[in-house]
Write a protein that holds these residues in place. Structure first.
Motif, mmCIF file in Angstrom:
data_model
loop_
_atom_site.group_PDB
_atom_site.id
_atom_site.type_symbol
_atom_site.label_atom_id
_atom_site.label_comp_id
_atom_site.label_asym_id
_atom_site.label_seq_id
_atom_site.Cartn_x
_atom_site.Cartn_y
_atom_site.Cartn_z
ATOM 1 N N MET A 1 37.893 20.787 45.264
ATOM 2 C CA MET A 1 36.643 20.414 44.144
ATOM 3 C C MET A 1 37.076 21.284 43.613
ATOM 4 O O MET A 1 37.332 21.139 41.712
ATOM 5 C CB MET A 1 35.843 20.075 45.130
ATOM 6 N N ALA A 2 37.427 22.278 43.852
ATOM 7 C CA ALA A 2 36.920 23.628 42.554
ATOM 8 C C ALA A 2 37.385 25.053 42.508
ATOM 9 O O ALA A 2 37.382 25.228 44.094
ATOM 10 C CB ALA A 2 35.774 23.642 42.269
ATOM 11 N N ILE A 3 38.570 25.200 41.464
ATOM 12 C CA ILE A 3 38.674 27.019 41.969
ATOM 13 C C ILE A 3 37.685 27.760 41.126
ATOM 14 O O ILE A 3 37.237 27.545 40.123
ATOM 15 C CB ILE A 3 39.902 26.873 41.757
ATOM 16 N N ARG A 4 37.116 29.122 42.308
ATOM 17 C CA ARG A 4 36.262 29.036 41.107
ATOM 18 C C ARG A 4 36.551 30.523 40.455
ATOM 19 O O ARG A 4 37.401 31.290 41.307
ATOM 20 C CB ARG A 4 35.161 29.773 42.999
ATOM 21 N N ASP A 5 35.726 31.300 40.132
ATOM 22 C CA ASP A 5 36.001 32.366 39.987
ATOM 23 C C ASP A 5 35.356 33.922 41.004
ATOM 24 O O ASP A 5 34.830 33.392 41.731
ATOM 25 C CB ASP A 5 35.619 33.353 38.432
ATOM 26 N N ILE A 6 36.550 34.625 41.189
ATOM 27 C CA ILE A 6 36.546 35.546 42.779
ATOM 28 C C ILE A 6 35.837 37.094 41.844
ATOM 29 O O ILE A 6 36.634 37.553 40.919
ATOM 30 C CB ILE A 6 37.745 35.879 42.977
ATOM 31 N N LEU A 7 34.602 37.357 41.956
ATOM 32 C CA LEU A 7 34.147 38.223 41.122
ATOM 33 C C LEU A 7 34.930 39.286 42.380
ATOM 34 O O LEU A 7 35.399 39.479 43.186
ATOM 35 C CB LEU A 7 32.716 38.576 42.523
ATOM 36 N N LYS A 8 34.649 40.789 41.420
ATOM 37 C CA LYS A 8 35.405 42.225 41.486
ATOM 38 C C LYS A 8 34.486 43.023 41.857
ATOM 39 O O LYS A 8 33.056 42.553 41.418
ATOM 40 C CB LYS A 8 36.001 42.188 39.849
ATOM 41 N N MET A 9 34.571 44.242 42.468
ATOM 42 C CA MET A 9 33.910 44.979 42.528
ATOM 43 C C MET A 9 33.433 45.489 41.553
ATOM 44 O O MET A 9 34.130 45.491 40.603
ATOM 45 C CB MET A 9 34.779 46.039 43.412
ATOM 46 N N VAL A 35 32.546 25.301 51.391
ATOM 47 C CA VAL A 35 33.749 25.259 51.755
ATOM 48 C C VAL A 35 35.040 24.948 51.423
ATOM 49 O O VAL A 35 36.422 25.082 50.892
ATOM 50 C CB VAL A 35 33.389 24.544 53.605
ATOM 51 N N GLN A 36 35.380 23.596 50.803
ATOM 52 C CA GLN A 36 36.072 23.214 50.078
ATOM 53 C C GLN A 36 36.203 23.975 48.735
ATOM 54 O O GLN A 36 37.185 24.607 47.942
ATOM 55 C CB GLN A 36 35.855 22.007 49.494
ATOM 56 N N ASP A 37 35.424 24.657 47.651
ATOM 57 C CA ASP A 37 35.785 25.349 47.142
ATOM 58 C C ASP A 37 36.341 26.775 47.569
ATOM 59 O O ASP A 37 37.142 27.564 46.734
ATOM 60 C CB ASP A 37 34.190 25.767 45.889
ATOM 61 N N LEU A 38 35.150 27.382 48.622
ATOM 62 C CA LEU A 38 36.558 28.294 48.900
ATOM 63 C C LEU A 38 38.205 27.876 49.610
ATOM 64 O O LEU A 38 38.328 29.589 49.037
ATOM 65 C CB LEU A 38 35.744 29.303 50.786
ATOM 66 N N ALA A 39 37.978 26.979 50.045
ATOM 67 C CA ALA A 39 39.480 26.748 50.571
ATOM 68 C C ALA A 39 40.348 26.245 48.913
ATOM 69 O O ALA A 39 41.168 27.057 49.147
ATOM 70 C CB ALA A 39 39.553 25.756 50.765
ATOM 71 N N ASP A 40 40.123 26.364 48.069
ATOM 72 C CA ASP A 40 40.415 25.881 46.810
ATOM 73 C C ASP A 40 41.022 27.346 46.007
ATOM 74 O O ASP A 40 41.901 27.485 46.345
ATOM 75 C CB ASP A 40 40.338 24.959 45.662
ATOM 76 N N ILE A 55 32.944 34.196 45.792
ATOM 77 C CA ILE A 55 32.054 33.159 44.520
ATOM 78 C C ILE A 55 31.205 33.425 43.874
ATOM 79 O O ILE A 55 30.564 32.486 43.372
ATOM 80 C CB ILE A 55 33.499 31.841 44.957
ATOM 81 N N GLY A 56 30.876 34.184 44.380
ATOM 82 C CA GLY A 56 28.888 34.142 44.313
ATOM 83 C C GLY A 56 27.982 33.425 44.798
ATOM 84 O O GLY A 56 27.107 33.387 44.388
ATOM 85 N N GLU A 57 28.639 33.068 46.132
ATOM 86 C CA GLU A 57 26.971 31.935 46.504
ATOM 87 C C GLU A 57 26.462 33.286 47.906
ATOM 88 O O GLU A 57 27.324 33.380 48.748
ATOM 89 C CB GLU A 57 27.852 31.670 47.543
ATOM 90 N N ASP A 58 25.518 33.073 48.225
ATOM 91 C CA ASP A 58 24.680 34.487 48.773
ATOM 92 C C ASP A 58 24.888 33.412 49.949
ATOM 93 O O ASP A 58 23.893 33.508 50.433
ATOM 94 C CB ASP A 58 22.968 34.226 48.317
#
Ligand code: NI
Length: 185
Positions: A1-9, A35-40, A55-58
């Motif tokens: 569904m969406a490629i999300r930004d990956i947060l950095k340390m 889960v789909q966003d994580l997979a993408d 991806i900022g999801e708590d």
């Protein structure tokens, strides 16, 4: 569904203790979308695993594994593609009763370009649920155990550099391993 930004340390959101996914919300559109966003996002980044906080999801949701050998980990054994929700990890002793640790190199999509040697429990049992709410209960060792511990650490606000003990074995991938295809997880 969406490629999300990956947060950095350095992003404080990576330091939170993630919330347990609500027991009555399995097999829900919200969980399947996460889960789909994580997979993408994991596929786009060619990662070996990804945790929701990255991806900022708590939430206590991680994804790891692949259907075949990861080309970035030549010779590494296969880890089955797994969605793991609300995990619990129990270190398991060897036959002689000792809780053994193993050291190996790790990277992380939230710590791009770097690698470090991280001690991990050699053998673990991990329990939790898949996205449908069906229980998962596995006893694993080696690379599989390492991946699970690395990904679940993200749920407790731990990034692998926090577990490095010997900083003479921590640095930039292209310097440590010149000529080797370098990726970030
Ligand atoms: Ni990571």
């Amino acid at each position: 569904m969406a490629i999300r930004d990956i947060l950095k340390m350095g992003d404080a959101r990576l330091l939170r203790h993630a919330q347990a996914w609500p027991a009555d919300q399995f097999d829900s559109p919200a969980l399947h979308a996460l889960v789909q966003d994580l997979a993408d996002t994991m596929r786009a980044a060619q990662g070996a695993g990804l945790a929701a906080p990255q991806i900022g999801e708590d939430w206590q949701v991680v994804l790891f594994g692949s259907p075949d050998l990861n080309p970035r980990y030549p010779g590494r054994p296969l880890v089955p593609p797994t969605v793991l929700v609300n995990p619990v990890i129990t270190p398991l002793p060897d036959a002689d009763g000792t809780l053994r640790e193993e050291e190996d190199w790790e990277g992380c999509l939230s710590v791009p370009g770097l690698r470090g040697v991280v001690p991990r429990h050699a053998r673990i049992r991990y329990q939790g649920f898949d996205a449908l709410g069906d229980p998962i209960d596995r006893t694993v060792d080696g690379f599989h155990a390492r991946v699970v511990q690395h990904e679940c650490d993200h749920l407790w606000g731990k990034l692998y550099p926090m577990r490095v003990r010997d900083f003479s074995r921590f640095g930039f991938a292209d310097v440590l391993f010149p000529g080797v295809l370098a990726a970030d997880d």
